[in-house]
Design an enzyme around this catalytic site. Structure first.
Site, short mmCIF file in Angstrom:
data_model
loop_
_atom_site.label_atom_id
_atom_site.label_comp_id
_atom_site.label_asym_id
_atom_site.label_seq_id
_atom_site.Cartn_x
_atom_site.Cartn_y
_atom_site.Cartn_z
N PHE A 1 38.71 65.43 1.21
CA PHE A 1 39.90 64.60 1.45
C PHE A 1 39.48 63.19 1.86
O PHE A 1 39.90 62.65 2.87
CB PHE A 1 40.83 65.24 2.50
CG PHE A 1 41.38 66.57 2.05
CD1 PHE A 1 42.53 66.64 1.28
CD2 PHE A 1 40.71 67.75 2.36
CE1 PHE A 1 43.01 67.86 0.84
CE2 PHE A 1 41.18 68.98 1.91
CZ PHE A 1 42.33 69.04 1.16
N HIS A 2 38.58 62.63 1.07
CA HIS A 2 38.16 61.25 1.28
C HIS A 2 37.53 60.73 -0.01
O HIS A 2 37.23 61.51 -0.92
CB HIS A 2 37.16 61.17 2.45
CG HIS A 2 35.95 62.01 2.25
ND1 HIS A 2 35.72 63.17 2.94
CD2 HIS A 2 34.91 61.88 1.41
CE1 HIS A 2 34.59 63.70 2.54
NE2 HIS A 2 34.08 62.94 1.60
#
Ligand code: T46
Length: 138
Positions: A47-48
């Site tokens: 999630f980046h």
């Protein structure tokens, strides 16, 4: 840029061996190796995106799914073989999920760990991805 890689397997009667070498079958100099294992069932990681880091992900054991998103579309890759890798470069959002109990996800990275290289906010990522896309189109 995201690309699936297939590595040559050096096998003999004793078993198999794969060699990953910076500047050869890995396009960048390898400055860091880390691996993710013992992942609990149902856990999703990542999630980046990264601003500059280049990485190759290899499931050296077990299986997991990598979702990549370039700000325009999302694609899923299943990693389930030590001779298959996923090269990720540029501003690409990544999520990792569906780890098998025996999963060991090894990552080769072009740079040392630097939290300043991470983009952990999705909206900030989309804005940067679109800005980079526009400047490349000019
Ligand atoms: C990526 C995906 C595929 C360090 O101290 N050194 C390191 O080299 C790394 C990778 C992490 N850490 C610390 C930072 C956090 O406190 O370990 C903790 C877990 O890291 P993170 O939550 O960033 O882990 P993932 O699995 O979400 O993401 C990792 C990488 O960080 C990232 O670069 O592309 O794997």
């Amino acid at each position: 840029m995201v690309e699936r890689l297939t590595f040559d397997v050096l096998g003999d009667e004793r078993g198999k061996l794969i060699s990953l070498e910076g500047g050869k079958n890995i396009s960048f100099d390898i400055n860091r190796v880390y691996y993710i294992y013992g992942t609990k069932r149902g856990v999703e990681r990542g999630f980046h995106a990264h601003k500059n880091l280049k990485q190759v992900l290899v499931a050296v054991s077990g299986k997991c799914t990598i979702v990549v998103d370039d700000g325009f579309s999302r694609t899923e890759f299943v990693l389930d073989s030590p001779n298959s890798g996923l090269y990720i470069e540029g501003v690409v959002w990544r999520e990792m999920k569906k780890f098998s109990d025996d999963s060991v996800l090894m990552v080769l990275a072009s740079d040392l760990y630097d939290e300043a290289d991470y983009i952990r906010d999705y909206e900030e990522f989309v804005n940067l991805a679109k800005a980079r896309n526009n400047s490349e189109a000019k």
